[in-house]
Structures are given as C-alpha cells and as structure tokens.
Scaffold this motif. Structure first.
Motif, short mmCIF file in Angstrom:
data_model
loop_
_atom_site.label_atom_id
_atom_site.label_comp_id
_atom_site.label_asym_id
_atom_site.label_seq_id
_atom_site.Cartn_x
_atom_site.Cartn_y
_atom_site.Cartn_z
N GLU A 24 -10.72 -7.07 -3.03
CA GLU A 24 -11.26 -7.08 -1.64
C GLU A 24 -12.74 -7.72 -1.42
O GLU A 24 -13.08 -8.32 -0.64
CB GLU A 24 -10.93 -6.07 -0.77
CG GLU A 24 -9.51 -5.61 -0.82
CD GLU A 24 -9.37 -5.09 0.58
OE1 GLU A 24 -10.21 -4.55 1.45
OE2 GLU A 24 -7.97 -5.15 1.09
N ARG A 105 -7.52 -3.43 -3.86
CA ARG A 105 -6.49 -2.37 -3.01
C ARG A 105 -4.79 -2.82 -3.73
O ARG A 105 -4.79 -3.88 -3.90
CB ARG A 105 -6.52 -2.98 -1.64
CG ARG A 105 -5.95 -1.82 -0.83
CD ARG A 105 -5.88 -2.13 0.76
NE ARG A 105 -7.33 -2.38 1.44
CZ ARG A 105 -8.01 -1.15 1.79
NH1 ARG A 105 -7.62 -0.12 1.37
NH2 ARG A 105 -9.24 -1.34 2.26
N GLY A 106 -4.42 -1.51 -3.92
CA GLY A 106 -3.19 -1.81 -4.39
C GLY A 106 -2.92 -2.23 -5.96
O GLY A 106 -3.93 -2.36 -6.75
N THR A 141 2.51 1.17 3.69
CA THR A 141 1.60 2.24 3.19
C THR A 141 0.38 1.32 2.75
O THR A 141 0.48 0.40 2.12
CB THR A 141 2.07 2.86 1.71
OG1 THR A 141 2.29 2.20 0.96
CG2 THR A 141 3.14 3.91 2.31
N GLU A 142 -0.72 1.58 3.14
CA GLU A 142 -1.80 0.89 2.62
C GLU A 142 -2.47 1.56 1.43
O GLU A 142 -2.82 2.65 1.47
CB GLU A 142 -3.17 0.55 3.75
CG GLU A 142 -4.05 -0.38 3.21
CD GLU A 142 -5.00 -0.73 4.44
OE1 GLU A 142 -5.48 -2.13 4.51
OE2 GLU A 142 -5.65 0.09 4.97
#
Ligand SMILES: [Zn+2]
Length: 335
Positions: A24, A105-106, A141-142
């Motif tokens: 990000e 993220r993730g 789901t984040e």
C-alpha cells in the motif's frame, strides 16, 4: 551481522507471511538508504509482493504491478546492524531506526509449514522462479495492514536498498559480483584464490556468498583448519573437509532456527517465529568464545583482534599447537 543462515531463516518466515500481499505504500525515511532512483521507491505502491528470498547476504523483495515498469526487485543490504522485520503496528514518525517501510495488506495465506521447507517444498535458495502462487484473499475480510520494516540499530546509516527492474538485476554489480552460494551446494573449493588466507577467502562475497566473520570461525574450527593458512596449501581431503563443514554448519544453524532442537552448544531452542527478535540466538561453539575451552579438546580458545574484527580459533586442533603471534597478524587478517 546476520549471515547466510540468519538471512535464509528471515526470508523464509517473511515470505510465508507476506507473499501475495498488496504493497500500500513504500517509504525510505533513511534519506541515504536508497541507491537507485528509477523506478522510484514509490512505484511499489499498489504492487503485489510476489516473494522474498535472498542471494548471499542480500535480501530480495520481489514485486510486480502498481507503478512498476515490470517485475522488479527491492534489493536490501542489512550491513552490520540492519534487520528486516514484520510488524503488526506501523512505525511512529519518531522511530529513528526505520530505513525502509513497506506497508502491506494481505498475503501470507501459505501454511506456516511452508516456511520451514521453502517455497514449493524445495529447501534450496536458488529457485527464484519457484516462488509459488500468490495467496488467495478471503472474500469479505479486509486483512490488517502490516509493515515490513528495514531497521538499523546504532548510529551509523549503512544499510541500503536498490529498486531494480528484474531485467536489470543480473547486470547490477551488487549481484553480478557475488560468488557462488556457500550453501546448500558450494563449489568444490579448488578455485579458492591460492594466495589468500582461508578466513579471508571464504568470507569474501566475490569468492563465496553468505559467510561472514561469525560463520567463518565456526566453519574453520569444524574443519580443523588453521584460519590463516593459504588456500593454495590445502590438499584435496582438506578442501573436502572445509566444504563439508560449510554445508553442515550453515545448514545446521538454519535447521535449528526453523525447527528448533538442541544446538551444538548444548542449548535447546524453539523454532523462530515472527516477529523475529532483534538478536537471533546463534548456535556458536567458538566465535566470540575466546577463553572458553575448545569443545573438541578442551584447549583454551584464543583470539586475534583486528579493528572491530575478532578471529577465534583453537591452537591445538586448528593450528597444530602453535598460537598465532600477534605481530604479523593485522596484515593477514586484513586479507
Ligand atoms: Zn581444539
């Protein structure tokens, strides 16, 4: 500084935790850290982190997409006091240890077991094509934002990074000058530079990649070879002994980091887990143990000092009963 086994354990754990995640943001608060400007570090924004591995003591963070011109690699050198760590919390603006920050993220859907066998179940580090498929996100789901952070301890800013398109990677002298990997399958060592000392040669990254002052002491002790012998003086059997010690010592340390167990120092260890500790507990038998008895024969271990380097050896099983005289050593240790 972290050497091959420590870096290998680090990249395996981090790779399993973040591979497939989305970057990000990418920042380098350490102003002098980045040594390349095109593509800019910011081009990593929106890219997919496709894997983390290493070459020698360099960490390689692979990414594609975002603002990158194509598949690219962030090459990181930790130097003597850097660490690459993953945090659930973002660094505060006053964290003076931060050199590079990647917010991710993730990713990391790989099973934890994969970290201990390597991507695709292959224990070898030289498989940049076998990084495995990106993790699949769970719909609805984040994933929380995590931060991959290159931190550096102490006052010096020495750790550095380069962001390079993969097409330019092989030509960059950082990577192109590295010798073959010291583990898991080092060359037969008949090409070691004959005039160099053993300890100087095996930790020269252009000769063999991955060994530094810590593991060179351990490997030479294991092989029962005098650290300041000339490489050209070794016979075939001695070269084989050195090669075997290299594979066993580096592989043995990595195995302990990943799986835990009782080390050669007799201490029990649990497997490493994230977040990695700032200081990994190294399973050492001789390095920085000057004054302790040699684990093989009980002789007091001796050291030679040169600037900030310290070479530890056994005057019985390595130098045949002869301690090194200090006078001629600084010159040789420089090698
Ligand atoms: Zn000994």
């Amino acid at each position: 500084m972290p050497e091959l086994p420590e870096i290998e354990a680090t990249v395996r754990l981090l790779d399993a935790a973040v591979r497939g995640g989305t970057i990000e943001s990418a920042m380098a608060p350490g102003l002098a850290t980045m040594r390349t400007f095109s593509p800019p570090l910011d081009a990593l924004k929106g890219a997919t982190l496709t894997g983390i591995d290493r070459r020698g003591k360099l960490l390689l963070v692979h990414a594609e997409g975002g603002g990158l011109p194509g598949p690219s690699t962030l090459v990181l050198h930790l130097m003597s006091a850097g660490r690459l760590q993953l945090y659930e919390k973002l660094a505060g603006p006053r964290d003076r240890t931060s050199r590079v920050l990647l917010r991710i993220r993730g990713g990391g859907a790989a099973s934890p077991a994969e970290a201990t066998t390597g991507p695709g179940g292959d224990a070898g580090p030289e498989a940049p094509d076998a990084l495995g498929a990106p993790a699949i996100a769970v719909p609805g789901t984040e994933a929380p934002l995590r931060e991959l952070r290159l931190r550096e301890f102490g006052t010096k800013q020495a750790a550095w990074g380069k962001l390079l398109p993969d097409a330019e990677l092989a030509d960059d002298d950082t990577l192109s000058t590295l010798g073959p990997e010291a583990w898991p399958d080092p060359p037969d060592l008949s090409d070691l530079p004959p005039r160099r000392t053993l300890r100087g040669a095996i930790r020269d990254q252009r000769v063999l990649a991955g060994i530094g002052r810590t593991w060179s002491d351990e490997i030479l002790w294991q092989a029962q070879l005098a650290p300041l012998r000339r490489c050209g003086d070794l016979d075939h059997a001695e070269r084989e002994r050195l090669r075997t010690a290299m594979v066993e010592k580096l592989g043995g340390a990595l195995d302990l980091y990943l799986h835990g167990g009782t080390g050669p120092d007799g201490k029990r260890r649990t497997p490493l887990a994230l977040p990695l500790p700032d200081k990994l507990p190294l399973p050492l038998q001789v390095h920085r143990r000057t004054g302790d008895p040699c684990p093989r024969d009980g002789t007091t271990l001796l050291a030679v000092h040169y600037e900030d380097d310290e070479m530890t050896y056994c005057p019985t099983c390595q130098t045949g009963g002869k301690p090194y005289k200090d006078r001629r050593l600084s010159r040789l240790l420089k090698d």
